[in-house]
Every structure is written in C-alpha cells, then in structure tokens.
Write an enzyme that holds these catalytic residues in place. Structure first.
Site, PDB file in Angstrom:
ATOM      1  N   GLU A  54       0.827  -1.194   0.000  1.00 27.53           N
ATOM      2  CA  GLU A  54       0.000   0.000   0.000  1.00 27.53           C
ATOM      3  C   GLU A  54       0.870   1.255   0.000  1.00 27.53           C
ATOM      4  OE1 GLU A  54      -2.579  -0.633   3.380  1.00 27.53           O
ATOM      5  OE2 GLU A  54      -1.246   0.482   4.693  1.00 27.53           O
ATOM      6  N   CYS A  55       0.453   2.187  -0.810  1.00 28.59           N
ATOM      7  CA  CYS A  55       1.059   3.503  -0.951  1.00 28.59           C
ATOM      8  C   CYS A  55       2.549   3.394  -1.308  1.00 28.59           C
ATOM      9  CB  CYS A  55       0.811   4.352   0.284  1.00 28.59           C
ATOM     10  SG  CYS A  55       0.847   6.116  -0.097  1.00 28.59           S
ATOM     11  N   ALA A  56       3.462   3.629  -0.370  1.00 29.73           N
ATOM     12  CA  ALA A  56       4.885   3.538  -0.704  1.00 29.73           C
ATOM     13  C   ALA A  56       5.235   2.138  -1.195  1.00 29.73           C
ATOM     14  CB  ALA A  56       5.743   3.920   0.489  1.00 29.73           C
TER      15      ALA A  56
END
Length: 168
Positions: A54-56
């Site tokens: 998720e995200c990074a």
C-alpha cells in the site's frame, strides 16, 4: 521481517510479504540502490506469492520512482508531485485478490504526493465509490498493490485471507 534499505535478500522461506506505506521521496535512492533485494522482491511477486503493498509499497513495486529503478513488478512509473492527495475513501474490491474477495467493501484513506502512470492496472485493486468514482491499484498474480491505506482490524477477513494464501 526484512529491511528494504539494508537487507539484500528476503528471509529464507518467505511465502508472502506486506509492504506498507512510508515516505518514498526520502528513501527512493536507497531503495533503488539495493538491487539484490529489488530483484528478490520481484522474483517472489512474479512467482505468484502473496504480496500486499500500500502507498509507498505500491511505488516500490512499480518500474520506477522519479526515474530511479524500483522492483519492476508493476507496469507503471511513479513521480513525486506538488499535489497532496488526501482523504477517506469507500472502496469495493473489483476482483479477487490475496486480500479480498470481489465485492468486499471497506473504508481506507489516501495520503500521498505522488502520481502513478497508469493509476490502475488491467485488473484494478479497488473501485472507489466515495467521494468520487474511479478505479485504482493493481491485482496481478498474487500481488495486491494500491494507494489505499486500509485497517485490517476493521475487516479481519483481509488478514485471514492473506495468511491463508501465504500458507498455501
């Protein structure tokens, strides 16, 4: 557990990984420089193992971040942006993945200053229904990668499903 900045290999017997959020703009050069681990993560993902990012983590699985090579699992490139994307989202799983069955509904949030091109793969992770409708993220083989930060304790079936997929 492993440190993507320092470890050059995944722990022996790794059957799946969770790559959470963080601040990729701070660590992009170091993440890119650790080519042995980038290759190991890519090989694990391409083997069909469960990978939740998720995200990074999503950016780490992309081809590149600001021109610096990342793991190359996803057919996407990321770049830092001046624009902050921030807010709560209501989402529905578009298809089956290592995290969710198609149709699973949950809430999460986005918080990032990056743009991913494209923003979704041929099999997106989530259909966002609030505040605006759009698809985002990637599901391919065992990979579920998305900007959406989720709270697994709010939907325990996600953690259970991931562990079951890792157990084989």
């Amino acid at each position: 557990m492993f440190d993507p900045l320092r470890d050059e290999a995944l722990p022996d017997g790794t059957a799946g990984i969770v790559i959470g959020g963080g601040f990729p703009e701070v660590y992009a050069a170091e993440l890119s420089a650790n080519e042995p681990l980038r290759k190991a993560v890519g090989e694990l993902a391409r083997s069909g193992a469960s990978v939740a990012a998720e995200c990074a983590g999503l950016l780490y699985l992309a081809r590149s971040l600001d021109g610096q090579p990342m793991c190359g699992v996803l057919d996407a490139d990321a770049r830092m942006s001046e624009r902050l994307t921030l807010g709560y989202r209501e989402a529905v799983a578009v298809g089956d993945s290592c995290l969710a069955e198609a149709g699973t509904r949950l809430r999460g949030h986005e918080f990032h200053r990056t743009v991913l091109d494209p923003g979704a793969g041929p099999a997106p992770a989530w259909g966002l229904v609030q505040p605006e409708r759009r698809v985002e993220g990637f599901v391919q083989q065992g990979v579920h990668a998305s900007y959406l930060h989720t709270h697994w304790a709010a939907r325990p079936t996600i953690a259970r499903r991931f562990v079951e997929r890792c157990a084989g």
